[in-house]
Design a protein around this motif. Structure first.
Motif, PDB file in Angstrom:
ATOM      1  N   ALA A   2       3.363  -1.435   4.297  1.00  0.00           N
ATOM      2  CA  ALA A   2       3.316   0.008   4.089  1.00  0.00           C
ATOM      3  C   ALA A   2       4.510   0.658   4.769  1.00  0.00           C
ATOM      4  O   ALA A   2       5.254   0.013   5.519  1.00  0.00           O
ATOM      5  CB  ALA A   2       2.007   0.592   4.626  1.00  0.00           C
ATOM      6  N   HIS A  56      -6.644  -2.259  -6.131  1.00  0.00           N
ATOM      7  CA  HIS A  56      -7.346  -1.186  -5.412  1.00  0.00           C
ATOM      8  C   HIS A  56      -6.726   0.135  -5.814  1.00  0.00           C
ATOM      9  O   HIS A  56      -5.501   0.291  -5.821  1.00  0.00           O
ATOM     10  CB  HIS A  56      -7.239  -1.351  -3.899  1.00  0.00           C
ATOM     11  CG  HIS A  56      -7.611  -0.106  -3.140  1.00  0.00           C
ATOM     12  ND1 HIS A  56      -8.925   0.294  -2.951  1.00  0.00           N
ATOM     13  CD2 HIS A  56      -6.846   0.855  -2.551  1.00  0.00           C
ATOM     14  CE1 HIS A  56      -8.952   1.422  -2.261  1.00  0.00           C
ATOM     15  NE2 HIS A  56      -7.713   1.780  -2.008  1.00  0.00           N
ATOM     16  N   GLU A 115      -4.019   6.597  -4.361  1.00  0.00           N
ATOM     17  CA  GLU A 115      -3.719   5.516  -3.429  1.00  0.00           C
ATOM     18  C   GLU A 115      -3.933   4.195  -4.147  1.00  0.00           C
ATOM     19  O   GLU A 115      -4.947   4.005  -4.829  1.00  0.00           O
ATOM     20  CB  GLU A 115      -4.620   5.593  -2.199  1.00  0.00           C
ATOM     21  CG  GLU A 115      -4.400   4.466  -1.203  1.00  0.00           C
ATOM     22  CD  GLU A 115      -5.500   4.394  -0.156  1.00  0.00           C
ATOM     23  OE1 GLU A 115      -5.251   4.826   0.983  1.00  0.00           O
ATOM     24  OE2 GLU A 115      -6.608   3.923  -0.491  1.00  0.00           O
ATOM     25  N   TYR A 172       1.875   5.347   7.907  1.00  0.00           N
ATOM     26  CA  TYR A 172       0.549   4.756   8.134  1.00  0.00           C
ATOM     27  C   TYR A 172       0.368   4.390   9.606  1.00  0.00           C
ATOM     28  O   TYR A 172       1.346   4.145  10.321  1.00  0.00           O
ATOM     29  CB  TYR A 172       0.366   3.529   7.244  1.00  0.00           C
ATOM     30  CG  TYR A 172       0.115   3.876   5.797  1.00  0.00           C
ATOM     31  CD1 TYR A 172      -1.159   4.171   5.339  1.00  0.00           C
ATOM     32  CD2 TYR A 172       1.168   3.933   4.891  1.00  0.00           C
ATOM     33  CE1 TYR A 172      -1.385   4.497   4.022  1.00  0.00           C
ATOM     34  CE2 TYR A 172       0.960   4.267   3.569  1.00  0.00           C
ATOM     35  CZ  TYR A 172      -0.329   4.546   3.138  1.00  0.00           C
ATOM     36  OH  TYR A 172      -0.553   4.893   1.827  1.00  0.00           O
ATOM     37  N   LEU A 219      -6.185   7.316   3.334  1.00  0.00           N
ATOM     38  CA  LEU A 219      -6.608   5.979   3.749  1.00  0.00           C
ATOM     39  C   LEU A 219      -7.959   6.017   4.443  1.00  0.00           C
ATOM     40  O   LEU A 219      -8.813   5.149   4.216  1.00  0.00           O
ATOM     41  CB  LEU A 219      -5.557   5.366   4.671  1.00  0.00           C
ATOM     42  CG  LEU A 219      -5.853   3.966   5.210  1.00  0.00           C
ATOM     43  CD1 LEU A 219      -5.903   2.954   4.072  1.00  0.00           C
ATOM     44  CD2 LEU A 219      -4.816   3.562   6.238  1.00  0.00           C
ATOM     45  N   TYR A 272      -1.373  -5.599   4.894  1.00  0.00           N
ATOM     46  CA  TYR A 272      -0.697  -4.918   3.808  1.00  0.00           C
ATOM     47  C   TYR A 272       0.645  -4.399   4.308  1.00  0.00           C
ATOM     48  O   TYR A 272       0.782  -4.028   5.483  1.00  0.00           O
ATOM     49  CB  TYR A 272      -1.536  -3.737   3.296  1.00  0.00           C
ATOM     50  CG  TYR A 272      -2.945  -4.106   2.920  1.00  0.00           C
ATOM     51  CD1 TYR A 272      -3.269  -4.471   1.620  1.00  0.00           C
ATOM     52  CD2 TYR A 272      -3.965  -4.092   3.871  1.00  0.00           C
ATOM     53  CE1 TYR A 272      -4.565  -4.813   1.279  1.00  0.00           C
ATOM     54  CE2 TYR A 272      -5.257  -4.440   3.534  1.00  0.00           C
ATOM     55  CZ  TYR A 272      -5.556  -4.789   2.239  1.00  0.00           C
ATOM     56  OH  TYR A 272      -6.834  -5.140   1.904  1.00  0.00           O
ATOM     57  N   LEU A 313       0.841  -1.199   0.000  1.00  0.00           N
ATOM     58  CA  LEU A 313       0.000   0.000   0.000  1.00  0.00           C
ATOM     59  C   LEU A 313       0.872   1.243   0.000  1.00  0.00           C
ATOM     60  O   LEU A 313       1.819   1.350   0.775  1.00  0.00           O
ATOM     61  CB  LEU A 313      -0.909  -0.002   1.236  1.00  0.00           C
ATOM     62  CG  LEU A 313      -1.720   1.259   1.534  1.00  0.00           C
ATOM     63  CD1 LEU A 313      -2.748   1.514   0.443  1.00  0.00           C
ATOM     64  CD2 LEU A 313      -2.391   1.147   2.889  1.00  0.00           C
ATOM     65  N   LEU A 317     -10.810   1.171   1.101  1.00  0.00           N
ATOM     66  CA  LEU A 317      -9.990  -0.025   1.236  1.00  0.00           C
ATOM     67  C   LEU A 317     -10.420  -0.877   2.419  1.00  0.00           C
ATOM     68  O   LEU A 317     -10.526  -2.102   2.315  1.00  0.00           O
ATOM     69  CB  LEU A 317      -8.515   0.362   1.383  1.00  0.00           C
ATOM     70  CG  LEU A 317      -7.527  -0.798   1.548  1.00  0.00           C
ATOM     71  CD1 LEU A 317      -7.596  -1.737   0.353  1.00  0.00           C
ATOM     72  CD2 LEU A 317      -6.114  -0.265   1.723  1.00  0.00           C
ATOM     73  N   VAL A 336      -3.031  -0.334  -4.123  1.00  0.00           N
ATOM     74  CA  VAL A 336      -2.506  -1.579  -3.559  1.00  0.00           C
ATOM     75  C   VAL A 336      -2.113  -2.459  -4.729  1.00  0.00           C
ATOM     76  O   VAL A 336      -2.932  -2.718  -5.619  1.00  0.00           O
ATOM     77  CB  VAL A 336      -3.532  -2.284  -2.663  1.00  0.00           C
ATOM     78  CG1 VAL A 336      -2.977  -3.625  -2.187  1.00  0.00           C
ATOM     79  CG2 VAL A 336      -3.908  -1.414  -1.478  1.00  0.00           C
TER      80      VAL A 336
END
Length: 278
Positions: free
Chosen positions: A208, A160, A149, A212, A175, A206, A119, A180, A151
């Motif tokens: 990242a 995504h 954004e 995040y 986010l 995920y 992500l 998501l 994935v």
């Protein structure tokens, strides 16, 4: 030569032409009141693809395809909208049980069991951003940009994508605004049972970066790792997390219009162009 010029095979081009021709009557060749034939579907699709792939100015295809500036703009807009409406259900869709099983298997082979992808966000500069919106779309760089954004998995499949947030938002704001984790919050996400130590989890996660939040569905790297185990984990996490960065690089190299500053005035046109490229 066809693949070199169009960045795709001839069969794929003809499939796209057939799809938009059956979906949008605008792409069909028609005649005027004097009986003169207008632009064919191949001409309209070629004009749109050359602007998307090479980021050509609107009037650059006039001598090549014999098409006016206003008509070229309309062709690209209708082409991108038709692509989204025809092919988005097949390529930009929610994960199925088979997709989840494949992603989990790939993650396990790479040392991250139950991983669903990487992500991250990228920014696209908006050159012709309206002056009234420039304040919210311009960040510290001073240039208005729009955030994407995404994935992506190891095969560079972007399953995504969320596009449209202004530059003044960070990755956490994007986010929270995207869909998501909406299915996960509603308890309708596809199951992915696994154990870490003595703790059980029923959803995938995920990879990242550090911006995040520290959620159970997001696995970050270890800053300044000490010890052989932590250093090995940080190395593996950072190497696997580059999947989404590679996807962004391939996306911008395949469609130069995504890497160049956006010249459209309307946000919905930029959204269609980005979804078409994905």
């Amino acid at each position: 030569m066809f693949r070199r010029r169009f960045r795709m095979s001839r069969n794929l081009f003809l499939r796209i032409v057939d799809g938009i021709q059956n979906h949008d009557v605008y792409s069909i060749q028609r005649s005027d009141s004097l009986g003169r034939l207008g632009l064919s579907t191949n001409q309209k699709a070629t004009d749109a693809l050359r602007m998307l792939v090479y980021a050509l100015p609107v009037d650059a295809t006039d001598e090549y395809i014999q098409i006016g500036e206003s008509t070229a703009i309309q062709c690209m807009q209708r082409f991108c909208r038709a692509i989204v409406e025809v092919f988005a259900e097949q390529y930009l869709r929610l994960l199925t049980a088979n997709d989840v099983a494949r992603l989990l298997y790939i993650g396990k082979q790479r040392g991250f069991p139950r991983m669903l992808g990487s992500l991250d966000c990228m920014h696209r500069r908006w050159k012709n951003c309206p002056t009234a919106w420039a304040g919210q779309y311009a960040g510290r760089s001073g240039s208005p940009t729009i955030i994407l954004e995404a994935v992506a998995d190891y095969d560079l499949w972007i399953w995504h994508a969320y596009f449209g947030m202004p530059r003044t938002n960070n990755d956490i704001n994007v986010l929270e605004s995207s869909s998501l984790f909406s299915n996960l919050a509603q308890r309708i996400a596809l199951p992915a049972h696994y154990n870490i130590g003595s703790k059980e989890y029923d959803v995938g996660y995920y990879l990242a970066d550090s911006i995040y939040p520290k959620w159970s569905t997001i696995v970050q790297t270890i800053h300044a790792p000490r010890g052989q185990k932590k250093q090995y984990f940080a190395m593996k996490q950072e190497s696997c997390r580059k999947d989404v960065e590679r996807a962004f690089g391939v996306l911008q190299s395949r469609f130069a219009i995504v890497a160049s500053p956006a010249r459209d005035w309307k946000k919905n046109h930029l959204h269609d162009i980005m979804k078409h490229a994905l």
